[in-house]
Write a protein that holds these residues in place. Sequence first.
Motif, mmCIF file in Angstrom:
data_model
loop_
_atom_site.group_PDB
_atom_site.id
_atom_site.type_symbol
_atom_site.label_atom_id
_atom_site.label_comp_id
_atom_site.label_asym_id
_atom_site.label_seq_id
_atom_site.Cartn_x
_atom_site.Cartn_y
_atom_site.Cartn_z
ATOM 1 N N PHE A 12 30.254 39.365 34.859
ATOM 2 C CA PHE A 12 28.963 39.071 35.509
ATOM 3 C C PHE A 12 28.519 40.228 36.407
ATOM 4 C CE2 PHE A 12 29.834 34.760 34.180
ATOM 5 C CZ PHE A 12 28.563 34.283 33.913
ATOM 6 N N GLY A 13 29.425 40.713 37.263
ATOM 7 C CA GLY A 13 29.043 41.772 38.185
ATOM 8 C C GLY A 13 28.743 43.070 37.458
ATOM 9 N N GLY A 14 29.686 43.500 36.599
ATOM 10 C CA GLY A 14 29.569 44.797 35.931
ATOM 11 C C GLY A 14 28.379 44.883 34.995
ATOM 12 N N THR A 44 31.569 32.214 31.684
ATOM 13 C CA THR A 44 32.580 31.200 32.043
ATOM 14 C C THR A 44 32.045 29.786 32.281
ATOM 15 O OG1 THR A 44 32.454 32.145 34.232
ATOM 16 C CG2 THR A 44 34.424 32.643 32.954
ATOM 17 N N LEU A 109 36.217 44.004 38.708
ATOM 18 C CA LEU A 109 37.322 43.648 37.807
ATOM 19 C C LEU A 109 37.653 42.160 37.761
ATOM 20 C CD1 LEU A 109 39.469 46.787 38.598
ATOM 21 C CD2 LEU A 109 38.534 46.193 36.354
ATOM 22 N N SER A 111 38.851 38.310 38.288
ATOM 23 C CA SER A 111 40.020 37.628 38.855
ATOM 24 C C SER A 111 40.902 37.073 37.745
ATOM 25 C CB SER A 111 39.554 36.470 39.755
ATOM 26 O OG SER A 111 38.660 35.647 39.030
ATOM 27 N N TYR A 170 35.486 23.425 40.440
ATOM 28 C CA TYR A 170 34.623 23.072 39.321
ATOM 29 C C TYR A 170 35.199 23.465 37.967
ATOM 30 C CZ TYR A 170 32.458 27.584 40.620
ATOM 31 O OH TYR A 170 32.231 28.872 40.971
ATOM 32 N N GLY A 302 31.833 41.093 43.054
ATOM 33 C CA GLY A 302 32.397 39.988 42.270
ATOM 34 C C GLY A 302 33.666 39.407 42.862
ATOM 35 N N ALA A 324 28.376 37.114 41.871
ATOM 36 C CA ALA A 324 28.740 38.366 41.185
ATOM 37 C C ALA A 324 27.525 39.022 40.533
ATOM 38 C CB ALA A 324 29.819 38.084 40.145
ATOM 39 N N HIS A 385 21.781 26.957 32.766
ATOM 40 C CA HIS A 385 22.625 27.881 32.012
ATOM 41 C C HIS A 385 21.868 28.480 30.828
ATOM 42 C CE1 HIS A 385 26.003 27.337 34.499
ATOM 43 N NE2 HIS A 385 26.151 26.059 34.218
HETATM 44 C C1 LIG Z 1 36.166 27.728 33.683
HETATM 45 C C2 LIG Z 1 35.319 28.432 34.703
HETATM 46 C C3 LIG Z 1 34.073 27.911 35.017
HETATM 47 C C4 LIG Z 1 33.256 28.545 35.953
HETATM 48 N N1 LIG Z 1 32.036 28.014 36.226
HETATM 49 C C5 LIG Z 1 31.221 28.628 37.115
HETATM 50 C C6 LIG Z 1 29.932 28.095 37.381
HETATM 51 O O1 LIG Z 1 29.528 27.047 36.833
HETATM 52 N N2 LIG Z 1 29.142 28.775 38.268
HETATM 53 C C7 LIG Z 1 29.542 29.938 38.885
HETATM 54 O O2 LIG Z 1 28.764 30.509 39.662
HETATM 55 N N3 LIG Z 1 30.760 30.463 38.646
HETATM 56 C C8 LIG Z 1 31.615 29.850 37.785
HETATM 57 N N4 LIG Z 1 32.858 30.378 37.538
HETATM 58 C C9 LIG Z 1 33.291 31.600 38.274
HETATM 59 C C10 LIG Z 1 32.776 32.865 37.583
HETATM 60 O O3 LIG Z 1 33.236 32.925 36.257
HETATM 61 C C11 LIG Z 1 33.263 34.117 38.301
HETATM 62 O O4 LIG Z 1 32.994 34.011 39.671
HETATM 63 C C12 LIG Z 1 32.575 35.361 37.741
HETATM 64 O O5 LIG Z 1 32.908 35.539 36.385
HETATM 65 C C13 LIG Z 1 32.964 36.604 38.546
HETATM 66 O O6 LIG Z 1 32.323 37.723 38.011
HETATM 67 P P1 LIG Z 1 33.082 39.143 38.028
HETATM 68 O O7 LIG Z 1 32.120 40.139 37.472
HETATM 69 O O8 LIG Z 1 33.659 39.388 39.360
HETATM 70 O O9 LIG Z 1 34.312 38.934 37.047
HETATM 71 P P2 LIG Z 1 34.331 38.613 35.506
HETATM 72 O O10 LIG Z 1 33.067 37.986 35.059
HETATM 73 O O11 LIG Z 1 35.602 37.889 35.267
HETATM 74 O O12 LIG Z 1 34.420 40.063 34.858
HETATM 75 C C14 LIG Z 1 35.522 40.911 35.049
HETATM 76 C C15 LIG Z 1 35.643 41.776 33.811
HETATM 77 O O13 LIG Z 1 36.616 42.784 34.028
HETATM 78 C C16 LIG Z 1 37.459 42.866 32.916
HETATM 79 N N5 LIG Z 1 38.735 43.406 33.367
HETATM 80 C C17 LIG Z 1 39.637 42.821 34.182
HETATM 81 N N6 LIG Z 1 40.677 43.639 34.389
HETATM 82 C C18 LIG Z 1 40.410 44.766 33.686
HETATM 83 C C19 LIG Z 1 41.100 45.996 33.509
HETATM 84 N N7 LIG Z 1 42.279 46.251 34.109
HETATM 85 N N8 LIG Z 1 40.542 46.928 32.720
HETATM 86 C C20 LIG Z 1 39.345 46.719 32.119
HETATM 87 N N9 LIG Z 1 38.646 45.580 32.258
HETATM 88 C C21 LIG Z 1 39.183 44.633 33.039
HETATM 89 C C22 LIG Z 1 37.532 41.445 32.406
HETATM 90 O O14 LIG Z 1 37.919 41.377 31.051
HETATM 91 C C23 LIG Z 1 36.090 40.994 32.601
HETATM 92 O O15 LIG Z 1 35.307 41.347 31.478
HETATM 93 C C24 LIG Z 1 33.703 29.741 36.608
HETATM 94 C C25 LIG Z 1 34.955 30.264 36.286
HETATM 95 C C26 LIG Z 1 35.759 29.622 35.356
HETATM 96 C C27 LIG Z 1 37.113 30.206 35.017
#
Ligand SMILES: Cc1cc2nc3c(=O)[nH]c(=O)nc-3n(C[C@H](O)[C@H](O)[C@H](O)COP(=O)(O)OP(=O)(O)OC[C@H]3O[C@@H](n4cnc5c(N)ncnc54)[C@H](O)[C@@H]3O)c2cc1C
Length: 462
Positions: A12-14, A44, A109, A111, A170, A302, A324, A385
């Motif tokens: 989401f963030g990236g 997600t 990155l 969680s 959730y 994120g 994020a 969504h």
């Molecule tokens: C089942 C579930 C339901 C959810 N429902 C909701 C909801 O309804 N509403 C809401 O607001 N939030 C929800 N969330 C939370 C939401 O998914 C996260 O807060 C959000 O995805 C965070 O965004 P992010 O960019 O930080 O991380 P992510 O979206 O997880 O992206 C991180 C990316 O980095 C990549 N990555 C990780 N490590 C490495 C590495 N070492 N090298 C290269 N790439 C890497 C991963 O593959 C991923 O593509 C839910 C989460 C889950 C698990």
Amino acid sequence: MSWHVVIAGGGFGGLYAARRLERVLPHQSSRVTLVNDVNFMLYTPLLPGAAAGVLEPRHVVVPLRQHLGRTDLRLGRVTGADPDRRVLRVDSLEGAGHELVYDQLILALGSVSRTLPVPGLAEHGLGFKTLPDAIALRNRLIRCLELAETIEDPQERAPYLGFVFVGAGYAGLEGLAELQDFAADVIEHYPRCRVQGMRWVLVEARERVMPEIPPSLAAFAARELGARGIELRTSTMVDEITADSVRLSTGEVLGARTVAWTAGVKPPPVVAQLGLPLDDGGRIRTDRFMRVEGRADVWAIGDAAAVPDPARAGQPCPPTAQHAMRQGRRVAVNVAAALGTGRARPFTYRTLGVFVDMGRYQAVASTAGIKWRGFPAWFLARTYHLLLMPGSVRKLRLVTDWTVALLFGRDAAELGQLGHPTALGAPAGAGTGAGAASPAGDGAGAAATVARRAPARGAAGD
Ligand SMILES: Cc1cc2nc3c(=O)[nH]c(=O)nc-3n(C[C@H](O)[C@H](O)[C@H](O)COP(=O)(O)OP(=O)(O)OC[C@H]3O[C@@H](n4cnc5c(N)ncnc54)[C@H](O)[C@@H]3O)c2cc1C
């Protein structure tokens, strides 16, 4: 000279940072590289739908190449960084290590599941964080029904019909509600299981479910679960998990061969290898502009970042997709400002609302102070969504899946052997998948078991 902005993580963030950078940075003097370990972003909030067979797994992801313009997507795994040399270390898909030199670095990155040292958790628990997790959970459920159907003794059969979720945030609540709904749908095709009945239990260490939403909505969600026969154990911890049981801190022992662990998240281990300041929870410390403390050219957003929450003084933003993606857009503006284009702005977003979709047309929601429950909340959640899913083709796919599931129900095909082709020359049906021999495995069974919504034929003779 061309500035090089590198983004680590394409969730989401990236993804939202890259898309905004493409717009705000001058084309001729900048390039953007996004490093991610898979070539899609997982949406997600729709993961429970994929686990429950309402949504086709491919429809809950966003292919990065189709949604990025001039960003250079590099598939690989980030393994570390040297901020003093402005270098990000990456392993390619085939394991070859190389260094990416950046002018500005955005860390997004995400969680991983936060586990606790509970005996048996690593061996017997399943996560619910990734697409493979969701599909493994669905396959485990179907395999358990299949195996239970072959067992004569009801007592021996019981653990196969026991399902425990640990953690009532959730992810846990939506995951459990959708999967239980799915199981209640397909159990019609398993006569012995239907007669005996399933047992679904949600265990939560805190005093109530869903601390993220107002107490009255959480109470409604708990009542809805209760009405479906789902048992709730609040103020309760899990002490031990075995292959067919879960021991709780109250001394109660639940028979269950399926345990889903949804008790929170933590930053991935690589975050500790980046040479950056971390908070107590291991998240990267940033200021209000999402700039990493003590670094002029590194930003973090994120789940992996501790960005100060504008809504709660002294606290980091909660790990949600809505934060994020907004941090992604705002950090892009701030990175552009650092490179001389535009003006930097702090992160000021306050949560507008929360949706908890519980399937069966039931949900709870809180939007801008207004509380919704039941069908209106469910409709709002789906609409939200749908609007948020990038691209009209992907929106159409979601609507089609939801409509098909609504009209024709779901099937119970267990396709764990997908991606595990039969070795050439091996006997027919001998998959190479790791789950082939597992009693309640998640992967390669000898044959997919199909139980469509045809009238049950009572094959088991009960
Ligand atoms: C089942 C579930 C339901 C959810 N429902 C909701 C909801 O309804 N509403 C809401 O607001 N939030 C929800 N969330 C939370 C939401 O998914 C996260 O807060 C959000 O995805 C965070 O965004 P992010 O960019 O930080 O991380 P992510 O979206 O997880 O992206 C991180 C990316 O980095 C990549 N990555 C990780 N490590 C490495 C590495 N070492 N090298 C290269 N790439 C890497 C991963 O593959 C991923 O593509 C839910 C989460 C889950 C698990």
